[in-house]
Design a protein around this motif. Sequence first.
Motif, mmCIF file in Angstrom:
data_model
loop_
_atom_site.group_PDB
_atom_site.id
_atom_site.type_symbol
_atom_site.label_atom_id
_atom_site.label_comp_id
_atom_site.label_asym_id
_atom_site.label_seq_id
_atom_site.Cartn_x
_atom_site.Cartn_y
_atom_site.Cartn_z
ATOM 1 N N GLU A 1 11.828 4.115 2.506
ATOM 2 C CA GLU A 1 11.979 3.758 3.921
ATOM 3 C C GLU A 1 12.407 2.307 4.106
ATOM 4 O OE1 GLU A 1 7.240 2.819 4.739
ATOM 5 O OE2 GLU A 1 8.194 4.560 5.675
ATOM 6 N N ASN A 2 12.096 1.449 3.126
ATOM 7 C CA ASN A 2 12.489 0.038 3.210
ATOM 8 C C ASN A 2 13.752 -0.279 2.413
ATOM 9 O OD1 ASN A 2 10.232 -0.796 4.810
ATOM 10 N ND2 ASN A 2 8.969 -0.582 2.961
ATOM 11 N N GLY A 3 14.351 0.750 1.850
ATOM 12 C CA GLY A 3 15.564 0.541 1.057
ATOM 13 C C GLY A 3 15.619 1.535 -0.093
ATOM 14 N N PHE A 4 15.355 1.022 -1.294
ATOM 15 C CA PHE A 4 15.405 1.865 -2.489
ATOM 16 C C PHE A 4 14.237 1.503 -3.411
ATOM 17 C CE2 PHE A 4 19.640 1.226 -0.841
ATOM 18 C CZ PHE A 4 20.167 2.513 -0.794
ATOM 19 N N ALA A 5 13.608 2.508 -4.002
ATOM 20 C CA ALA A 5 12.454 2.285 -4.878
ATOM 21 C C ALA A 5 12.873 2.478 -6.331
ATOM 22 C CB ALA A 5 11.326 3.252 -4.533
ATOM 23 N N CYS B 1 17.185 -3.047 1.208
ATOM 24 C CA CYS B 1 18.633 -2.945 1.443
ATOM 25 C C CYS B 1 18.894 -1.772 2.388
ATOM 26 C CB CYS B 1 19.343 -2.743 0.104
ATOM 27 S SG CYS B 1 21.131 -2.539 0.207
ATOM 28 N N MET B 2 19.865 -1.918 3.273
ATOM 29 C CA MET B 2 20.201 -0.846 4.199
ATOM 30 C C MET B 2 20.819 0.324 3.436
ATOM 31 S SD MET B 2 21.815 -2.886 7.458
ATOM 32 C CE MET B 2 22.054 -1.356 8.324
ATOM 33 N N HIS B 3 20.625 1.529 3.992
ATOM 34 C CA HIS B 3 21.198 2.730 3.392
ATOM 35 C C HIS B 3 22.651 2.859 3.859
ATOM 36 C CE1 HIS B 3 16.876 4.535 3.091
ATOM 37 N NE2 HIS B 3 17.106 3.593 2.198
#
Length: 612
Positions: A414-418, A436-438
Amino acid sequence: MKELELLSPAKDLQTAIAAIDHGADAIYIGAPVFSARASAGVSIEDIRKVCEYAHLFKAKVFVALNTILYESELKEVEQIITKLDKAGIDALIIQDKAITELDIPNIPLHASTQCDNRTISQIKQLKEEGFERVVVARELNIEEIQEIAKEGMEIEAFVHGALCVSISGLCYVSQYLTRRSANRGTCAQICRLPFDLTDADGNIIVKDRHLLSLKDMNRSEYLPEMAKAGVTSFKIEGRLKSIPYVKNVTATYSINLNNFIELNPNQYKRASVGEIEYSFSPDLTKSFNRGYTSYLLKDRTEDPIASPETPKSKGREVGHVSHIDIAKRTVRIDQIHNLNAGDGLLIIHKDGTIDGTQVNTISSPYSIEPDKIDIFRNGDQIYCNRDRIFEMTLEGKQTAIRKIPIKIKLALDENGFALTLTGPNGYDEAKTIIECMHEKAKKPQGERIKKELEKLGQTPLSSKETDISEVEEYFIPASLISEARRKASEMFCQKAIQNYKPKRIAREKRASQKLNSGIELTYQANIANPLAEKHYKQLGYTIAQKAYELTPQRHAALMTCRHCIKRELGYCTREKKTPMPYKEPLLLHHANGTLRLKFDCKNCQMIVMEGE
């Protein structure tokens, strides 16, 4: 499934790291003081660093504190052990039972080979005294080890390295002749000296030969038999050996152990984690050796154990001298020699005497120009005891890379990439977020992302599986992937070290007084302090004599050996060979003193006594 452990020696921090890199599942290293190699003591801080590095790979660190101790030293020993506990060591290798009576942490105790671990009764007592592991005597064969293993203790057995001619813990020759005690870590290596052998009438039988010097052990072919007999730890001797030696020998045995496990994947596995790439071909003949023996695992006629010519390294056999050209200063060998300029040579003449030189120039595949030409005779045996290129390769650069296999997964968050790194069983995963934005990419990103994630470089990690299935269509800046990979890698390694918990066990002494009632202990029990004396009395023993270092006994047995000079001469009574024509006792003479030989043929032992 049984874990098999390759146990390598280390004289210092650098050697310990090299041993781990080259395949050791555990290393043993000397305590700052009171180890059986007094010159190989290591600081507490360096031992702590060794523990951190080893524990990253789930490898263990054992500390040798295996001398006999004097009363004045016990308090210092107690303090050292407490510090070693805080440094994170996995076990203590000890000889002096006084340590079991000290106020120390519950570090697992291993009974050093200096404890003379040869019989079922000895192993039973060690088990009841709270020892977790026994380092069995080198002299035991496969069947004897198998019987001891039935007692249920961890069995550690030597597989490679220098051999003491005396049963460990029962050698007092150095103390007798030089006042340097083997049981105190300062052995003068009297057994490596040349002796004259005479009979009782003064007749010279042998002159100026190394009659107590043995070859080096090499049981690299016997790992399967030893494992099936119950050995779980395969020990390489050599806490005074160089880094090239430790690298080469460790790599050889690690590869052999892996080959055995590959054939028995459902029964055995390695005791530590890590996949290793070597940049050299291990070769035991290229490291220091006095010639090799399996040491009593084969018939001694087929596999001699003595090295009477020299206690120096022989190395690999090159061939025999077939021609000497004095004018051209060349020596021709009867086979292709595979030598290089700068290699060291050992020459054994037909009369058994030795010389040494080095190779200056290679004349042909069969001929060399040595530094000394006048020492060669036709028929001489030539050995290469220093392979210059091989040693330079091992000394000068990194020759093995050990990596922990991991799985990498980059997924949507939800905050970018894990980014998640997952290791083998026993490792905690490491997770970090790329904020980072999707943003959908204009072209496929899979190969670029995968390549960036797998740039693990100098880290001890290697990706075996990289899952980017959720993120292939998104654009993620390379700089953000790189930073996340770096953070996750560091986190994974930090967790591995921080979460490693050395085993600590409560020890309960359960040995029965009744079992030992009426048994007298002599100087061979090596009791050198009141606390050790108290320990044995509590077990029902009577103390008849204290350690030889405190109260030298007249007419004492200074060595107890499986090596037999009478047998070497061809006069073994058990094998019904030719009766010995010399009057006993036989005597060994050296500038340091005279020793008398006693032959216990019933038990197949040679006893070395005081010379009077």
